[in-house]
Design an enzyme around this catalytic site. Structure first.
Site: not given
Ligand code: AMP
Ligand code: ZN
Length: 755
Positions: A485, A488, A526, A699
């Site tokens: 977070h 990027t 974020d 994943q």
């Molecule tokens: P954000 O925090 O707004 O980016 O919300 C997206 C959520 O999805 C977050 O809690 C990330 O941790 C989760 N997330 C995004 N990509 C992945 C991934 N490839 N594997 C596991 N969790 C993910």
């Molecule tokens: Zn996000």
């Protein structure tokens, strides 16, 4: 020629005359001898004498007679002796068989020929004077008796001489009472019936079966006839009148769009009237006592009771929410459904009554731990998973804002960055390369390029310098120390958003304001992310969790901080030149989109999108998008879905980018688990332990649970074959690793390819 089949008087109440052979038959009149039982009610005579006499005689007031003597028989007894004139109600309205106009019966000294007022509960109804049809082939003492009885009772009266005229007259007036002379039937053994009537009650049954209601034994005394008539009026005629009034009430209820409850005097509910549905409950079997149901509700309730208690509870609401309407409709449908359907609907109601309508319920035991950890970690506030050490207050949220570098001008963009950005419109754009060449400042460079493409400065009426300063402030408030977070990720989400906005169907559905709002939302979504999940912040009792009451903590913070940072300095205030209304609308759209990235609402947003946004018909793209543009609520669903998909699009990126993102998010989760263990906090995602975690498994779970359905739906709307191909390829990659029992991002042999 049959007379009777048409005289179905049941509607108006008293006499129901069915077709019978004798009524079709020629008839010979007989003299009524004293003591002969004559059945007057409902017995019909067709007489040969009809030719020579008027077919219908109407009772006439004296006043009316004077104006219009009509064809009254000369020998008719003068009613003036007992009748006083009354204003005719429908004088001259009718010419039954062209013989005589009907008139209002005379007002008599006994009874007023006026409308009667009848009370049914709180309803006050007015009843017109009773209309009586006497069907007598010949005038005699008996017909006179009824004639004068009508006069005395204040009824309107017609006399018919033939079946045909009786029918015609009846069809016109719908008399409440029809008296039919049956003393002269050739084929009907009236005497026998009457004889037997003297001995046993059942003897009137054939008559009742024939459709008649009452039998009157010959008695020409006016008072006897009068008593008979008023008993009928107060009995069956009044009952029929009340029933008709009730029918009218139900019809009115049916057309009423309000919720109505009808109770008895002791507040037992008799009738439920829901929106668009009328429900009439059998008084004895199904009356509902709200109080007793409420008190019963702790007992193991029967199917029926459960249903009623829900109705009682819901019905007590004055303002109906849509869900209340839905539940009421189902409740109503249950009433008339077979048990299996009613039970299925009960299950539906149970589900509808929960607030978590859009969140799938995970099975607890045999669920894959990666899935349950992800769900627990991303979709709860941590409270449900507390395992001790609750609410340990700590100030571990990174609040540091790095110092802002001096803004570059547009010409300052180094050629290597400009070159990279040339590919910015491609889905396969490599954000990590941009991260590298911009020294971890990809957001400001990509942001300016994208915003130029979408005319953001023009919409906001701000300079590029202001926009640049704004991007710099926002980017500076992302934590470059977070492995995932950081800015990027923000740049990646902005890139995906811009890509989606370029898709024809999306572009066609949204307005320029929506595009600008989406780009801003993606940029800030974020900001100041601490690299920890909401659950962690809640468990740790962080300042942010306290501030936002453990609810959408991070998302609320990102939005609020973004607006604070923007307004803090005029130099970076991109909203300073737009009018209040535009600002309010734009702000609302940005807030809505950032809050939509909260994962607890994931299924709600996806399901609402799936339910509301339909696939385009072949060749009718324009129509669909025009429709969406006309419905702001659908635009909102599209914007939410768009930013959500952009936010977690990393599994749909080219394999190498996907692997990099998986590594970064895993590392952030590992760091959180490390800290949770270190600080004795509940471990919200135990599978994300750097010593044991299978990244491929995590994943696969993430894609299975959150990504696949959402992108299927988004692809269906926006048409994204490239993304879907990457998703399939990436999924295969993780599956292959998992089958090979590999827990890392790549096979050991490939490890030199990635980070
Ligand atoms: P954000 O925090 O707004 O980016 O919300 C997206 C959520 O999805 C977050 O809690 C990330 O941790 C989760 N997330 C995004 N990509 C992945 C991934 N490839 N594997 C596991 N969790 C993910
Ligand atoms: Zn996000």
């Amino acid at each position: 020629m049959g007379c009777a089949p048409s005289i179905h008087v049941s509607q108006s109440g008293v006499i129901y005359c069915r077709d019978s052979d004798e009524s079709n038959s020629p008839h010979q009149t007989t003299t009524i001898s004293q003591g002969t039982a004559a059945t007057l009610h409902g017995l019909f005579i067709k007489t040969d004498a009809a030719d020579s006499i008027p077919s219908v005689l109407a009772y006439q007031s004296r006043q009316q007679q004077q104006q219009c003597p009509g064809p009254r028989r000369k020998d008719r007894r003068e009613p003036a002796a007992t009748a006083t004139a009354a204003a005719p109600r429908r004088a001259g309205a009718h010419h039954c068989c062209g013989i005589e106009a009907e008139t209002q019966t005379s007002q008599t000294s006994v009874k007023q020929a006026s409308t009667a007022e009848i009370q049914i509960g709180s309803m006050r109804l007015t009843q017109d004077p009773i209309q009586v049809l006497l069907i007598f082939a010949k005038e005699d003492n008996q017909s006179d008796g009824f004639w004068w009885a009508c006069d005395r009772a204040g009824y309107r009266c017609n006399i018919a001489r033939t079946p045909e005229s009786a029918l015609e007259c009846f069809l016109d007036k719908h008399h409440e009472l029809v008296v039919i002379d049956h003393r002269h039937s050739r084929y009907f053994d009236a005497e026998a019936i009457c004889r037997s009537a003297d001995q046993e009650e059942t003897s009137v049954l054939p008559l009742l079966h024939a459709g008649f209601n009452r039998r009157f034994v010959e008695n020409s005394s006016i008072i006897a006839c009068y008593n008979e008539l008023i008993q009928l009026e107060h009995g069956e005629v009044r009952s029929q009148f009340k029933l008709r009034a009730c029918n009218s009430v139900f019809t009115a209820l049916e057309h009423c769009h309000e919720a109505i409850e009808i109770t008895s005097e002791d507040h037992i509910i008799q009738v439920w009237k829901m929106h668009y549905f009328l429900e009439c409950k059998n008084r004895r079997k199904e009356s509902i006592d709200v109080k007793s149901i409420t008190s019963r509700s702790s007992d193991a309730p029967s199917l029926q009771n459960r249903r009623y208690s829900s109705m009682a509870r819901i019905h007590s609401m004055t303002i109906e929410a849509p869900i209340t309407k839905v539940i009421n409709i189902i409740n109503t449908a249950q009433e008339n459904s077979p048990v299996t359907v009613a039970e299925a609907l009960d299950r539906v109601l149970e589900i509808l009554r929960t607030t978590e309508l859009y969140s799938p319920q995970l099975g607890t035991k045999d669920e894959d731990p990666h899935t349950s950890d992800l769900v627990g970690g991303l979709m709860t506030d941590g409270l449900r998973r507390l395992s001790g050490n609750e609410y340990i207050f700590s100030k571990n949220v990174n609040q540091s804002h790095s110092h802002l570098p001096v803004p570059n001008t547009i010409d300052d963009v180094p050629p290597c960055i400009a070159q990279l950005l040339d590919n910015e419109e491609s889905w396969d754009f490599n954000i990590f390369e941009l991260e590298a060449v911009t020294n971890k400042r990809p957001l400001v460079y990509l942001g300016l390029k994208v915003c130029a493409r979408f005319g953001v400065c023009e919409f906001l009426n701000c300079s590029e310098a202001t926009l640049r300063a704004w991007f710099q402030v926002i980017e500076a408030n992302y934590h470059s120390s977070n492995s995932y977070h950081n800015s990027t990720h923000a740049a990646d989400v902005l890139h995906a958003t811009a890509f989606f906005l370029g898709k024809e169907r999306v572009k066609g559905s949204l307005d320029h304001l929506d595009e600008v709002a989406a780009l801003i939302a993606a940029t800030v979504h974020d900001v100041d992310h601490p690299g920890r999940t909401n659950s962690f912040l809640c468990n740790a009792g962080s300042e942010l969790a306290i501030l936002y009451n453990d609810t959408a903590v991070l998302e609320s913070h990102h939005t609020a901080l973004a607006f604070q940072l923007t307004a803090k300095d005029n130099k970076c205030n991109i909203f300073k030149n737009i009018d209040r209304n535009h600002y309010r609308t734009l702000r609302q759209a940005i807030i809505d989109m950032v809050l939509a990235t909260e994962m607890t609402k994931h299924f709600e947003h996806v399901n609402k999108f799936v339910n509301s946004i339909t696939k385009p018909d072949e060749g009718s793209d324009c129509e669909c998008t025009t429709n969406v543009k006309n419905f702001p609520e659908n635009q909102t669903l599209i914007k939410r879905m768009m930013i959500k998909c952009a936010d977690v699009a990393n599994p749909c990126r080219p394999l190498e980018l996907c692997i990099e993102w998986a590594g970064r998010i895993s590392e952030e989760y590992f760091a959180q688990t490390d800290e949770e263990k270190r600080k004795g906090l509940p471990v919200v995602m135990p599978v994300f332990d750097r010593n044991t975690c299978s990244i491929p498994k995590s994943q696969i779970s993430f894609i299975d649970y959150f990504i696949m359905d959402m992108f299927d739906a988004w692809d269906e709307f926006a048409h994204l074959p490239v993304l879907m191909q990457h998703l399939a390829d990436n999924y295969k990659h993780w599956k292959t690793l998992d089958e090979l029992k590999c827990r890392s991002l790549r096979l050991p042999s490939e490890n030199n390819n990635g980070s």
